[in-house]
Design a protein around this motif. Structure first.
Motif, PDB file in Angstrom:
ATOM      1  N   ALA A 104       0.689  -1.041   0.137  1.00 23.06           N
ATOM      2  CA  ALA A 104      -0.116   0.061   0.029  1.00 23.06           C
ATOM      3  C   ALA A 104       1.051   1.312   0.067  1.00 23.06           C
ATOM      4  N   GLY A 105       2.120   1.120   0.016  1.00 25.93           N
ATOM      5  CA  GLY A 105       3.115   2.361  -0.070  1.00 25.93           C
ATOM      6  C   GLY A 105       3.710   2.751   1.238  1.00 25.93           C
ATOM      7  N   VAL A 106       3.431   1.903   2.510  1.00 24.73           N
ATOM      8  CA  VAL A 106       3.983   2.495   3.686  1.00 24.73           C
ATOM      9  C   VAL A 106       5.411   1.831   3.551  1.00 24.73           C
ATOM     10  N   ARG A 107       5.959   2.914   4.034  1.00 25.38           N
ATOM     11  CA  ARG A 107       7.700   2.740   4.378  1.00 25.38           C
ATOM     12  C   ARG A 107       8.003   3.235   5.734  1.00 25.38           C
ATOM     13  N   GLY A 108       9.167   2.724   6.248  1.00 27.03           N
ATOM     14  CA  GLY A 108       9.466   2.950   7.800  1.00 27.03           C
ATOM     15  C   GLY A 108       9.225   1.715   8.529  1.00 27.03           C
ATOM     16  N   ALA A 109       9.582   1.916   9.782  1.00 30.91           N
ATOM     17  CA  ALA A 109       9.500   1.147  10.858  1.00 30.91           C
ATOM     18  C   ALA A 109       7.928   0.800  11.384  1.00 30.91           C
ATOM     19  N   VAL A 110       7.557  -0.519  11.473  1.00 31.59           N
ATOM     20  CA  VAL A 110       6.221  -0.694  11.776  1.00 31.59           C
ATOM     21  C   VAL A 110       6.214  -1.827  12.632  1.00 31.59           C
ATOM     22  N   LEU A 111       5.211  -1.808  13.550  1.00 30.09           N
ATOM     23  CA  LEU A 111       5.089  -2.975  14.707  1.00 30.09           C
ATOM     24  C   LEU A 111       3.628  -3.671  14.196  1.00 30.09           C
ATOM     25  N   VAL A 112       3.720  -5.018  13.875  1.00 26.73           N
ATOM     26  CA  VAL A 112       2.478  -5.694  13.650  1.00 26.73           C
ATOM     27  C   VAL A 112       1.875  -6.209  14.906  1.00 26.73           C
ATOM     28  N   VAL A 113       0.675  -5.905  15.348  1.00 27.56           N
ATOM     29  CA  VAL A 113       0.122  -6.616  16.552  1.00 27.56           C
ATOM     30  C   VAL A 113      -1.099  -7.280  16.361  1.00 27.56           C
ATOM     31  N   THR A 114      -1.247  -8.482  17.014  1.00 28.39           N
ATOM     32  CA  THR A 114      -2.438  -9.246  16.842  1.00 28.39           C
ATOM     33  C   THR A 114      -2.932  -9.831  18.304  1.00 28.39           C
ATOM     34  N   ASP A 115      -4.165  -9.934  18.358  1.00 29.87           N
ATOM     35  CA  ASP A 115      -4.731 -10.517  19.585  1.00 29.87           C
ATOM     36  C   ASP A 115      -4.265 -11.829  19.984  1.00 29.87           C
ATOM     37  N   ALA A 116      -3.665 -12.071  21.467  1.00 28.16           N
ATOM     38  CA  ALA A 116      -3.386 -13.576  21.640  1.00 28.16           C
ATOM     39  C   ALA A 116      -4.313 -13.859  22.907  1.00 28.16           C
ATOM     40  N   ARG A 117      -5.477 -13.011  23.119  1.00 28.82           N
ATOM     41  CA  ARG A 117      -6.356 -13.445  24.267  1.00 28.82           C
ATOM     42  C   ARG A 117      -5.704 -13.651  25.502  1.00 28.82           C
ATOM     43  N   ARG A 118      -6.206 -13.725  26.484  1.00 33.26           N
ATOM     44  CA  ARG A 118      -5.695 -13.634  27.961  1.00 33.26           C
ATOM     45  C   ARG A 118      -5.105 -12.326  28.373  1.00 33.26           C
ATOM     46  N   ARG A 119      -5.410 -11.355  27.779  1.00 37.98           N
ATOM     47  CA  ARG A 119      -4.941  -9.982  27.849  1.00 37.98           C
ATOM     48  C   ARG A 119      -3.627  -9.909  27.634  1.00 37.98           C
ATOM     49  N   GLU A 120      -3.022 -10.617  26.377  1.00 39.66           N
ATOM     50  CA  GLU A 120      -2.036 -10.472  25.799  1.00 39.66           C
ATOM     51  C   GLU A 120      -1.889 -10.374  24.177  1.00 39.66           C
ATOM     52  N   VAL A 121      -0.730  -9.960  23.719  1.00 40.31           N
ATOM     53  CA  VAL A 121      -0.755  -9.575  22.293  1.00 40.31           C
ATOM     54  C   VAL A 121       0.577 -10.570  21.754  1.00 40.31           C
ATOM     55  N   TYR A 122       0.419 -10.663  20.505  1.00 39.72           N
ATOM     56  CA  TYR A 122       1.614 -11.055  19.831  1.00 39.72           C
ATOM     57  C   TYR A 122       2.059  -9.804  18.967  1.00 39.72           C
ATOM     58  N   TRP A 123       3.420  -9.916  18.629  1.00 38.17           N
ATOM     59  CA  TRP A 123       3.950  -8.702  17.869  1.00 38.17           C
ATOM     60  C   TRP A 123       5.172  -9.023  17.057  1.00 38.17           C
ATOM     61  N   SER A 124       5.446  -8.468  16.157  1.00 36.15           N
ATOM     62  CA  SER A 124       6.533  -8.520  15.060  1.00 36.15           C
ATOM     63  C   SER A 124       6.855  -7.244  14.610  1.00 36.15           C
ATOM     64  N   SER A 125       8.280  -6.815  14.488  1.00 33.39           N
ATOM     65  CA  SER A 125       8.528  -5.538  14.184  1.00 33.39           C
ATOM     66  C   SER A 125       9.187  -5.616  12.536  1.00 33.39           C
ATOM     67  N   TYR A 126       9.001  -4.560  11.851  1.00 34.69           N
ATOM     68  CA  TYR A 126       9.358  -4.739  10.339  1.00 34.69           C
ATOM     69  C   TYR A 126      10.076  -3.517   9.907  1.00 34.69           C
ATOM     70  N   ASP A 127      10.967  -3.489   9.106  1.00 35.93           N
ATOM     71  CA  ASP A 127      11.458  -2.424   8.257  1.00 35.93           C
ATOM     72  C   ASP A 127      11.002  -2.381   6.800  1.00 35.93           C
ATOM     73  N   LEU A 128      10.372  -1.482   6.487  1.00 42.59           N
ATOM     74  CA  LEU A 128       9.376  -1.291   5.187  1.00 42.59           C
ATOM     75  C   LEU A 128      10.340  -0.416   4.329  1.00 42.59           C
ATOM     76  N   THR A 129      11.142  -0.928   3.364  1.00 37.55           N
ATOM     77  CA  THR A 129      12.027  -0.067   2.499  1.00 37.55           C
ATOM     78  C   THR A 129      11.472  -0.450   1.066  1.00 37.55           C
ATOM     79  N   ASP A 130      12.049   0.536   0.182  1.00 42.75           N
ATOM     80  CA  ASP A 130      11.577   0.114  -1.497  1.00 42.75           C
ATOM     81  C   ASP A 130      11.824  -1.099  -1.833  1.00 42.75           C
ATOM     82  N   ALA A 131      12.864  -1.925  -1.094  1.00 36.32           N
ATOM     83  CA  ALA A 131      13.101  -3.343  -1.511  1.00 36.32           C
ATOM     84  C   ALA A 131      12.098  -4.360  -0.913  1.00 36.32           C
TER      85      ALA A 131
END
Length: 203
Positions: A104-131
Motif C-alpha cells: 500500500a506504499g507504507v515505508r519505515g518501521a512498523v509494529l504488527v500486533v494481533t490478539d493473543a487473548r488472555r490480555r496478551e498480544v503477539y507482535w513482530s517488528s518490520y522495516d519497510l523499504t523500497d526493496a
C-alpha cells in the motif's frame, strides 16, 4: 500456483498465481475455524476455477496465534497437501500484514500486533523499504502495556489475509529464502497438558 491457508486470526484461504490472487475467502470469526475451513477451501478453489492437481504447493500460516485456532489451519494445509501430493511451505502470519502495508506504499518501521487473548498480544517488528518488508524482531508475546518499539507505527490486525501470505512465500522462494520457522508459533504452552506420573501412596 499455490493454495494458502491461515487461521491465526480468523480464517482465510486464497489461491495465488504469481503475484495475482485469483480468489480469497476470509472471516474474522475466531471460534469456528474447524467448522468453516473445509468449505472455505472448496469455495476458494471453485471461485478461482482451479483444480487441486493444478496447484504446485500449499502454504500454511504458522502464527503466531492461539493454539486451538492455529492448529486447525496447519492441520488442514498438511492434510490437503498430502491428499494432492504437494509440499507444504510454512510462513509467519505477521509477514502477510507487513506485506500488505508495504504494497500500500507504507515505508519505515512498523509494529504488527494481533490478539493473543488472555490480555496478551503477539507482535513482530518490520522495516519497510523500497526493496520490501523485512522482519527485524519477533514474533513474540507480551502484555499490551509491555509492547516494545513505541516509536514504530503500530498496525493492529484482526485478520491475516491468505492472499498476501501466499504472495510473501512466492517472493521468498524467488529469492531462494528458506522458511525461518517450521513449527507452529504458539508462543505459550497449551491449556491442556499431559498428566504426570501418579504419586505413590505410602502407608
Amino acid at each position: 500456483m499455490l493454495l494458502a491457508i491461515d487461521t491465526s486470526a480468523g480464517s482465510s484461504v486464497a489461491v495465488v498465481d504469481g503475484d495475482l490472487v485469483l480468489a480469497e475467502n476470509s472471516t474474522e470469526d475466531t471460534m469456528r475455524h474447524a467448522e468453516v475451513i473445509g468449505d472455505m477451501i472448496r469455495q476458494t478453489l471453485d471461485d478461482a476455477r482451479v483444480e487441486p492437481r493444478q496447484l504446485d504447493l500449499v502454504v500454511a500460516g504458522m502464527g503466531p496465534g492461539p493454539f486451538t485456532g492455529l492448529r486447525v489451519g496447519i492441520a488442514a494445509a498438511r492434510a490437503f497437501a498430502l491428499g494432492i501430493g504437494r509440499p507444504v511451505v510454512p510462513a509467519v502470519s505477521h509477514d502477510a500484514v507487513a506485506f500488505d502495508e508495504w504494497s500500500a506504499g507504507v515505508r519505515g518501521a512498523v509494529l504488527v500486533v494481533t490478539d493473543a487473548r488472555r490480555r496478551e498480544v503477539y507482535w513482530s517488528s518490520y522495516d519497510l523499504t523500497d526493496a520490501g518488508a523485512v522482519r527485524s524482531d519477533g514474533p513474540a508475546l507480551c502484555r499490551p502495556d509491555e509492547l516494545p518499539y513505541p516509536d514504530f507505527e503500530r498496525i493492529d490486525a484482526t485478520q491475516i489475509g491468505a492472499g498476501a501470505l501466499g504472495r510473501v512465500v512466492r517472493l521468498q522462494r524467488e529469492r531462494g529464502e528458506q522458511p525461518e520457522f517450521t513449527e507452529p508459533l504458539y508462543l505459550r504452552s497449551p491449556d491442556v497438558t499431559m498428566p504426570g506420573a501418579r504419586k505413590r501412596v505410602t502407608r
